[in-house]
Design an enzyme around this catalytic site. Structure first.
Site, PDB file in Angstrom:
ATOM      1  N   GLN A   1      -0.281   0.135   6.805  1.00 18.98           N
ATOM      2  CA  GLN A   1       0.095   0.977   6.160  1.00 18.98           C
ATOM      3  C   GLN A   1      -0.313   2.378   6.393  1.00 18.98           C
ATOM      4  O   GLN A   1      -1.360   2.519   5.643  1.00 18.98           O
ATOM      5  CB  GLN A   1       0.690   0.759   4.816  1.00 18.98           C
ATOM      6  CG  GLN A   1       1.579   1.791   4.030  1.00 18.98           C
ATOM      7  CD  GLN A   1       1.647   1.377   2.442  1.00 18.98           C
ATOM      8  OE1 GLN A   1       0.688   1.474   1.806  1.00 18.98           O
ATOM      9  NE2 GLN A   1       2.756   0.839   1.876  1.00 18.98           N
TER      10      GLN A   1
ATOM     11  N   ARG B   1       8.200   2.403   3.676  1.00 15.89           N
ATOM     12  CA  ARG B   1       8.157   2.186   2.182  1.00 15.89           C
ATOM     13  C   ARG B   1       8.873   3.431   1.658  1.00 15.89           C
ATOM     14  O   ARG B   1       8.259   4.541   1.850  1.00 15.89           O
ATOM     15  CB  ARG B   1       6.775   1.871   1.763  1.00 15.89           C
ATOM     16  CG  ARG B   1       6.615   1.797   0.173  1.00 15.89           C
ATOM     17  CD  ARG B   1       5.420   1.342  -0.319  1.00 15.89           C
ATOM     18  NE  ARG B   1       5.783  -0.111  -0.417  1.00 15.89           N
ATOM     19  CZ  ARG B   1       5.041  -0.981  -1.279  1.00 15.89           C
ATOM     20  NH1 ARG B   1       4.401  -0.405  -2.314  1.00 15.89           N
ATOM     21  NH2 ARG B   1       4.759  -2.402  -1.021  1.00 15.89           N
TER      22      ARG B   1
ATOM     23  N   GLY C   1       2.055  -8.908  -4.401  1.00 15.04           N
ATOM     24  CA  GLY C   1       0.955  -8.331  -4.494  1.00 15.04           C
ATOM     25  C   GLY C   1      -0.174  -8.990  -5.473  1.00 15.04           C
ATOM     26  O   GLY C   1      -1.058  -9.667  -5.315  1.00 15.04           O
TER      27      GLY C   1
ATOM     28  N   TYR D   1       3.656  10.391  -2.966  1.00 20.60           N
ATOM     29  CA  TYR D   1       2.674  10.985  -1.758  1.00 20.60           C
ATOM     30  C   TYR D   1       3.110  11.849  -0.838  1.00 20.60           C
ATOM     31  O   TYR D   1       4.599  12.409  -1.124  1.00 20.60           O
ATOM     32  CB  TYR D   1       2.086   9.726  -1.084  1.00 20.60           C
ATOM     33  CG  TYR D   1       1.417   8.767  -1.638  1.00 20.60           C
ATOM     34  CD1 TYR D   1       0.249   9.250  -2.666  1.00 20.60           C
ATOM     35  CD2 TYR D   1       1.517   7.290  -1.640  1.00 20.60           C
ATOM     36  CE1 TYR D   1      -0.426   8.418  -3.310  1.00 20.60           C
ATOM     37  CE2 TYR D   1       0.649   6.407  -2.541  1.00 20.60           C
ATOM     38  CZ  TYR D   1      -0.276   7.198  -3.526  1.00 20.60           C
ATOM     39  OH  TYR D   1      -0.801   6.143  -4.140  1.00 20.60           O
TER      40      TYR D   1
ATOM     41  N   SER E   1       1.452  -7.597  -0.184  1.00 18.89           N
ATOM     42  CA  SER E   1       1.614  -6.299  -0.375  1.00 18.89           C
ATOM     43  C   SER E   1       0.347  -5.556   0.050  1.00 18.89           C
ATOM     44  O   SER E   1      -0.877  -6.134  -0.327  1.00 18.89           O
ATOM     45  CB  SER E   1       1.847  -5.905  -1.650  1.00 18.89           C
ATOM     46  OG  SER E   1       3.208  -6.512  -1.977  1.00 18.89           O
ATOM     47  N   PRO E   2       0.390  -4.314   0.320  1.00 23.86           N
ATOM     48  CA  PRO E   2      -0.732  -3.419   0.542  1.00 23.86           C
ATOM     49  C   PRO E   2      -1.124  -3.064  -1.006  1.00 23.86           C
ATOM     50  O   PRO E   2      -0.479  -2.517  -1.635  1.00 23.86           O
ATOM     51  CB  PRO E   2      -0.119  -2.044   1.358  1.00 23.86           C
ATOM     52  CG  PRO E   2       1.360  -2.209   1.033  1.00 23.86           C
ATOM     53  CD  PRO E   2       1.813  -3.556   1.044  1.00 23.86           C
TER      54      PRO E   2
END
Length: 796
Positions: A509, A639, A732, A591, A431-432
């Site tokens: 990403q 995402r 993650g 975001y 995962s980022p």
């Protein structure tokens, strides 16, 4: 004690006999409105584990129950003309009437008073008449007592979306059988099990809208039964279906399952001179869907636990407090599994595009209690066959050869996966994860070590953390960027390392922090604004992420929207120059682009606000512009927050529609996260808690899905991939703790590797090749200082 049990079902009878066995001086009365031999069900099901619990509680009644059981190990699934069988499940069936008779007889042997054909209109009057010290409210689904004291019990009753009818047949079934039938109106399913030498339970179920469309609402009971007989004629082999609910007429025989959850199970009331507790038990307190056969199990185990609590405490209040505390945890776990199972059957149509083997696997693992390795323990042959079937299709789809004949197939998480022209060696991606270690947007040695180590750890692909498309798009001053030529060169160094030293792929990403920007690194105060040098924030609409703390973000103007879209395009082009294999657009977690999608943060009145389609307009516009400049042979994912976990926010239903919109725009996969849009969120955490979002998006929207969230062992990933709940698993935190998590999990399950064609170079050969390259470089650089040589080696 003087104990009154209102309701003579399994809960009331079993608690009565256990308490009488515990102390013969107790005066116990069980009051039942029906006659001793009345019953409106057919058979009930227990697992072998439940039988063990009964044997420990009361061996005499347990032996009588076990002697009457019909036992089976197999589950058969009939779907699209195919039959899929798996074994080792260990279930037992017994007639509900016979079970009650065994418990009634055991109560009488011990001296429990049984009163039949007695309607309890007023529990307080009954408590006073018997001078009760304790009242057990075991009066079933439609509990009058629960309704009367709802303020104390705080019940939540959710009428579910399927209609079902409880029937029986003389056809004998040697396995727990699930049969699925498609009609012009939709899908029906039957849950079938034999419970005595002559009879099987036959439950037919379908969603309410299908039930109405098929005309069952207008049919008589006889017509409904004939409809079901015709629908499942091939399973019944000429046998008839029977009803034992003569008191129900017409469509009333088709009922809706109520999911009942009570916050409290004890109500105290003043009876004469004393406080008397009224304790809910069995279906009055909670229900569990019949698809995992746990209603009677819950009732009996309620009785076992409450009796145990009384044996360990001298006072009633302490016993009841312990009972509520201990038992509620077990009930929540089982109700959670039952909810998963129930929702699977409510949405059978979601899975009907699957082939029969995967459809059956999905059904077997629907509750998330039965895992891949647990299935292997039960029936190793079934799992081995299924893994071969799954791997052969995965390899064919990826254009790769399957394992040689006779060789063990790779577990599902280690099968290849192809997206556009990119082939991933397995289904695990890193995962980022924000590291807050960049300087002016520049990544460095830390990121090389962080991402490089995880690329060498066995995952198919590593995601770089959210990388910002401009300086004012950053979450913190320490977030990486891709908005200057030196950023591209720095990322190129890391990408080249991953490609040169591993067979992993690397993705980036891209995102914009929006209203959540200009904050400190998380260890200095997560989401807290910088103490100085803050930059202006933008969002879909004016908002303050932390009320009274964060900056107030200003709404984007058309000029802002054009500039930011251009920033995303430029960053996408830079990602290609850096050599990334994959780009993901971040439209989640509150975001900037997420702020357009969620109604919690988008109050615009122009064409970018209002309906879901309008709210997605700008994120889709940005995505389309990125897709236009990103190479067509390389994948793109998005995402999203599939659930805001806030009333009035994005729901999983919305997430399916969002996924469809991005699919139409050219997205290859949806990365299914949730939350972080509002601080008012109330997530429901747990193992694989976000996987159901991926499941819905993959199987309803028809687009590839990445599952994330509390996936922390191979067993989780194998089950998710094998069942078709997602195509990839993003892991993650376990990768933070152990960069070689994927290799470690492979070792734990005894998996030694997969057969690859020569172009996919295994780790040892890759290392030897790299060492030879470095020797050649050293030989040609003998005049360099050690520091210069080291720099050239790193540049590679």
């Amino acid at each position: 004690m003087n104990i009154v049990c209102i309701g003579g079902g399994p809960a009331g009878l079993y608690f009565g006999l256990l308490m009488k066995k515990q102390n013969p001086a107790h005066q116990i009365t069980v009051i039942e409105r029906n006659r001793p031999y009345d019953t409106f069900g057919w058979g009930v099901v227990f697992s072998d584990q439940t039988l063990g619990n009964l044997a420990l509680a009361d061996d005499i009644s347990a032996r009588a129950i076990q002697a009457s059981f019909n036992h089976w190990d197999d589950i058969d699934t009939y779907f699209k003309g195919e039959k899929v069988s798996s074994g080792g499940h260990g279930f037992c069936g017994i007639g509900r009437k016979h079970l009650l008779n065994i418990l009634q007889q055991r109560c009488e042997e011990l001296g429990v008073t049984l009163l039949f054909e007695t309607e309890v209109e007023d529990d307080q009057a009954i408590a006073a008449r018997y001078q009760a010290d304790l009242v057990i409210a075991a009066d079933g689904l439609n509990s009058r007592i629960r309704t009367r004291y709802a303020a104390s019990y705080q019940p939540q009753i959710d009428a579910r979306r399927c209609r079902f009818v409880w029937l029986g047949t003389r056809k004998k079934f040697d396995a727990f059988t699930f049969a699925f039938r498609e009609t012009e109106h939709g899908w029906f399913q039957a849950h079938i099990y034999q419970y005595d030498a002559e009879t099987s339970t036959f439950i037919v179920e379908t969603p309410e809208e299908v039930w109405r469309a098929a005309g069952l609402e207008q049919m008589t009971a006889e017509q409904s039964i004939a409809f079901c007989e015709q629908l499942f004629a091939d399973i019944l082999d000429g046998h008839r279906l029977m009803s034992n609910a003569a008191h129900l007429r017409g469509s009333a025989m088709w009922i809706v399952f109520p999911r009942i959850v009570c916050q409290r199970w004890v109500h105290w009331q003043q009876i004469g001179s004393q406080q008397v507790p009224v304790v809910l038990m069995g279906d009055a307190a909670h229900t569990a869907h019949y698809s995992i056969g746990s209603g009677t199990k819950l009732a009996l185990e309620d009785a076992i636990e409450l009796a145990r609590c009384f044996s360990q405490h001298d006072d009633t209040a302490s016993a009841l407090e312990t009972y509520q505390r201990v038992r509620s945890v077990e009930v929540i776990k089982l109700q959670s599994a039952a909810r998963n199972s129930m929702e699977w059957f409510e949405n059978v149509a979601r899975y009907t595009a699957l082939e029969a083997p995967q459809f059956a696997y999905s059904m077997l693992t629907r509750s998330q209690r039965l895992s891949h390795e647990n299935l292997r323990l039960r029936d190793a042959g079934y799992v081995a066959d299924y893994e071969r079937w799954f791997a052969s299709r995965a390899c064919a789809a990826a254009g790769l050869p399957a394992a040689p004949s006779g060789a063990a197939a790779p577990p599902p998480m280690f099968t290849p996966y192809k997206v556009r022209e990119l082939v991933l060696k397995n289904r695990i991606v890193v995962s980022p994860m924000a590291q807050y270690s960049a300087v002016d947007g520049m990544v460095g040695d830390y990121h090389l070590a962080h991402l490089g180590a995880r690329a060498l750890g066995g995952a198919a692909m590593v995601f770089a953390e959210m990388t910002c498309v401009s300086a004012d798009a950053r979450i913190t001053p320490y977030c990486p960027g891709l908005y200057a030529p030196e950023h591209t060169a720095a990322w190129r160094r890391i990408v080249d390392f991953v490609h040169g030293h591993s067979d992993a792929r690397i993705a980036i990403q891209l995102g914009h922090a929006g209203a959540k920007g200009s904050t400190r690194a998380m260890w200095d105060g997560i989401d807290q604004p910088l103490e100085r040098d803050n930059w202006p924030l933008l969002s879909a609409s004016p908002q303050q992420y932390l009320q009274g703390v964060s900056q107030v973000a200003q709404p984007l103007t058309r000029a802002d929207m054009a500039r930011i879209e251009a920033d995303f395009v430029r960053a996408t082009q830079a990602a290609e120059q850096a050599g990334f294999d994959w780009v993901e657009l971040h439209c989640a977690h509150g975001y900037l682009l997420s702020s357009f999608i969620s109604p919690l943060t988008n109050q615009r009145e122009d064409e970018y606000g209002g309906t879901l389609e309008n709210r997605c307009r700008y994120p889709l516009q940005v995505f389309a512009a990125m897709r236009a400049v990103w190479p067509q042979h390389k994948p793109m994912s998005v995402r999203i927050s599939a659930h805001d976990w806030v009333e009035g926010g994005i729901t999983p239903d919305d997430a399916v529609q969002i996924a469809r919109l991005f699919k139409a725009a050219g997205a290859d996969m949806i990365d299914c996260s949730s939350g972080q849009v509002s601080k008012a969120e109330k997530p429901l955490y747990g193992r694989m808690f976000q996987t159901p979002f991926a499941d819905r998006i993959r199987n309803e929207a028809g687009i590839g899905a990445i599952a994330v969230g509390s996936i922390f062992e191979a067993d989780h990933a194998n089950g998710i991939i094998a069942a078709g709940r997602a195509d990839l698993c993003a892991v993650g935190r376990p990768h933070l703790a152990n960069p070689a998590w994927t290799l470690t999990e492979a070792a734990k399950i005894g998996y030694g590797g997969v057969h690859w064609p020569r172009q996919y170079v295994p780790g040892k050969q890759q290392l030897e090749r790299n060492l030879e390259r470095d020797r050649q470089l050293a030989a040609s650089s003998s005049g360099l200082s050690p520091q210069q040589l080291a720099a050239r080696l790193l540049e590679g």
